[in-house]
Design a protein around this motif. Sequence first.
Motif, PDB file in Angstrom:
ATOM      1  N   LEU A  84       0.874  -1.170   0.000  1.00  0.00           N
ATOM      2  CA  LEU A  84       0.000   0.000   0.000  1.00  0.00           C
ATOM      3  C   LEU A  84       0.914   1.225   0.000  1.00  0.00           C
ATOM      4  N   LYS A  85       0.944   1.940  -1.095  1.00  0.00           N
ATOM      5  CA  LYS A  85       1.926   3.014  -1.262  1.00  0.00           C
ATOM      6  C   LYS A  85       1.282   4.397  -1.221  1.00  0.00           C
ATOM      7  N   GLY A  86       2.001   5.320  -0.571  1.00  0.00           N
ATOM      8  CA  GLY A  86       1.599   6.714  -0.565  1.00  0.00           C
ATOM      9  C   GLY A  86       0.316   7.012   0.165  1.00  0.00           C
ATOM     10  N   GLU A  87      -0.027   6.204   1.168  1.00  0.00           N
ATOM     11  CA  GLU A  87      -1.281   6.409   1.889  1.00  0.00           C
ATOM     12  C   GLU A  87      -1.042   6.854   3.337  1.00  0.00           C
ATOM     13  N   ARG A  88      -2.014   7.569   3.861  1.00  0.00           N
ATOM     14  CA  ARG A  88      -1.923   8.100   5.222  1.00  0.00           C
ATOM     15  C   ARG A  88      -2.123   6.998   6.253  1.00  0.00           C
ATOM     16  N   VAL A  89      -1.283   7.035   7.286  1.00  0.00           N
ATOM     17  CA  VAL A  89      -1.410   6.141   8.429  1.00  0.00           C
ATOM     18  C   VAL A  89      -1.400   6.996   9.694  1.00  0.00           C
ATOM     19  N   ASP A  90      -2.427   6.853  10.525  1.00  0.00           N
ATOM     20  CA  ASP A  90      -2.511   7.566  11.797  1.00  0.00           C
ATOM     21  C   ASP A  90      -1.857   6.740  12.892  1.00  0.00           C
ATOM     22  N   VAL A  91      -1.103   7.393  13.757  1.00  0.00           N
ATOM     23  CA  VAL A  91      -0.317   6.713  14.777  1.00  0.00           C
ATOM     24  C   VAL A  91      -0.824   7.090  16.160  1.00  0.00           C
ATOM     25  N   PHE A  92      -1.171   6.056  16.940  1.00  0.00           N
ATOM     26  CA  PHE A  92      -1.625   6.236  18.316  1.00  0.00           C
ATOM     27  C   PHE A  92      -0.688   5.475  19.244  1.00  0.00           C
ATOM     28  N   ALA A  93      -0.573   5.963  20.483  1.00  0.00           N
ATOM     29  CA  ALA A  93       0.296   5.306  21.460  1.00  0.00           C
ATOM     30  C   ALA A  93      -0.447   5.111  22.766  1.00  0.00           C
ATOM     31  N   GLN A  94      -0.251   3.927  23.345  1.00  0.00           N
ATOM     32  CA  GLN A  94      -0.707   3.659  24.704  1.00  0.00           C
ATOM     33  C   GLN A  94       0.551   3.745  25.570  1.00  0.00           C
ATOM     34  N   ILE A  95       0.755   4.894  26.179  1.00  0.00           N
ATOM     35  CA  ILE A  95       1.985   5.173  26.904  1.00  0.00           C
ATOM     36  C   ILE A  95       2.108   4.248  28.107  1.00  0.00           C
ATOM     37  N   GLY A  96       3.229   3.540  28.177  1.00  0.00           N
ATOM     38  CA  GLY A  96       3.447   2.625  29.283  1.00  0.00           C
ATOM     39  C   GLY A  96       2.451   1.482  29.328  1.00  0.00           C
ATOM     40  N   CYS A  97       1.785   1.234  28.193  1.00  0.00           N
ATOM     41  CA  CYS A  97       0.790   0.159  28.116  1.00  0.00           C
ATOM     42  C   CYS A  97      -0.314   0.323  29.150  1.00  0.00           C
ATOM     43  N   ARG A 100      -5.267   5.770  28.574  1.00  0.00           N
ATOM     44  CA  ARG A 100      -5.882   6.114  27.289  1.00  0.00           C
ATOM     45  C   ARG A 100      -4.858   6.130  26.164  1.00  0.00           C
ATOM     46  N   TRP A 101      -5.388   6.183  24.945  1.00  0.00           N
ATOM     47  CA  TRP A 101      -4.561   6.275  23.758  1.00  0.00           C
ATOM     48  C   TRP A 101      -4.272   7.743  23.437  1.00  0.00           C
ATOM     49  N   THR A 102      -3.073   8.022  22.992  1.00  0.00           N
ATOM     50  CA  THR A 102      -2.654   9.372  22.611  1.00  0.00           C
ATOM     51  C   THR A 102      -2.365   9.404  21.114  1.00  0.00           C
ATOM     52  N   ALA A 103      -2.938  10.346  20.414  1.00  0.00           N
ATOM     53  CA  ALA A 103      -2.657  10.505  18.987  1.00  0.00           C
ATOM     54  C   ALA A 103      -1.304  11.188  18.824  1.00  0.00           C
ATOM     55  N   LEU A 104      -0.371  10.510  18.165  1.00  0.00           N
ATOM     56  CA  LEU A 104       0.972  11.071  17.970  1.00  0.00           C
ATOM     57  C   LEU A 104       1.093  11.859  16.682  1.00  0.00           C
ATOM     58  N   GLY A 105       0.207  11.593  15.718  1.00  0.00           N
ATOM     59  CA  GLY A 105       0.277  12.262  14.435  1.00  0.00           C
ATOM     60  C   GLY A 105       0.024  11.274  13.314  1.00  0.00           C
ATOM     61  N   HIS A 106       0.455  11.621  12.123  1.00  0.00           N
ATOM     62  CA  HIS A 106       0.253  10.725  10.987  1.00  0.00           C
ATOM     63  C   HIS A 106       1.408  10.864  10.004  1.00  0.00           C
ATOM     64  N   GLY A 107       1.557   9.835   9.193  1.00  0.00           N
ATOM     65  CA  GLY A 107       2.565   9.849   8.143  1.00  0.00           C
ATOM     66  C   GLY A 107       2.012   9.151   6.920  1.00  0.00           C
ATOM     67  N   ARG A 108       2.870   8.947   5.926  1.00  0.00           N
ATOM     68  CA  ARG A 108       2.463   8.242   4.713  1.00  0.00           C
ATOM     69  C   ARG A 108       3.398   7.071   4.450  1.00  0.00           C
TER      70      ARG A 108
END
Length: 331
Positions: A84-97, A100-108
């Motif tokens: 899957l090329k050139g598509e947006r992916v949103d990144v979330f983190a569960q800090i310390g497992c 709540r989930w934190t939105a870190l941003g997005h990339g492609r």
Amino acid sequence: TLLWILAQVAPAPVAASPAPCPVARDCRADPPPADRGGEWIRRRSRLVARLGEPHHRGRDLLLVAGEPQWVIGKFAYGGVDKDLKGERVDVFAQIGCAGRWTALGHGRTSAKDGAHPTVDGVVDTGGVLYFRVPPAHTLPVGVHRLRLVVAGDGSATDAYVQVLPRGARVVISDIDGTLTTSANAEIEALVRGRGSPVRPGAAAVLQRLARQGYALYYLSSRPDWLAPRSRAWLAAHGFPLGTVHTSLSKVGELKVDPVALKRGAIERLKARGLVPVIAFGDKATDAQAFAEAGVPHRYFIDLSGDPHGGARFDAWSALGTDGALGAVRCP
């Protein structure tokens, strides 16, 4: 390949009984809700997504506090593993497992092979997300669960980032034949549609080492598309949370030199200021790699070849009183 075909129909490993010394941190919280109403950036991506089930796989990383933090994942669909090329992916983190989930941003995802420089040994083969964590969201020391969500259709995969202080001690363990009952156990499990059998006592020893403050690094020549299944198997059998490091090949050891793979991975840890102290394996290639990488305490179960100065053992339970492992008891 045979392994790839089998994996498409094989279920995730079934849950096993809890191990005697459970680790509280398990990262099993529900994932963040996915928005499935997004739009594709590229017209052809809709066709790629129709090729079959998503086979995305996040890349576990072991990082040192203070260095740049990356999130890496490969995104593909169908039995042909179409990128899957050139598509947006949103990144979330569960800090310390936890929490709540934190939105870190997005990339492609990368639009072509080699579009992004290699990071942590991961060469850009197309369809790869390289996301640098913004300074405002720097991940603290600990283990963090990442959720990588394709904006176009909401499909997702997980990755785990383990951040350690410089000088942290690391325990390394092979998987196939070391934690499973034989080197071919995973192939047989895929054929039969079940999880690989586990060696008795292995999870308990690694849990106890985790309780002593060692970070766990599961180092395998398995192909990267088996990483999600490997994580599920480790969790189901009560192994402590750690970094699962696989090869980048779709066929694993059929194309990868296991000595070079494992030696190189350990040398990268050492170059970052981490201290690999103990390593477990079952093959002569493990013994050679661990010795060449300079791991001081090396243990090999059922090894028939040259241990390269390491120690052989025939059951994980025999390691409970070994002096090099320390007082291996639950606190």
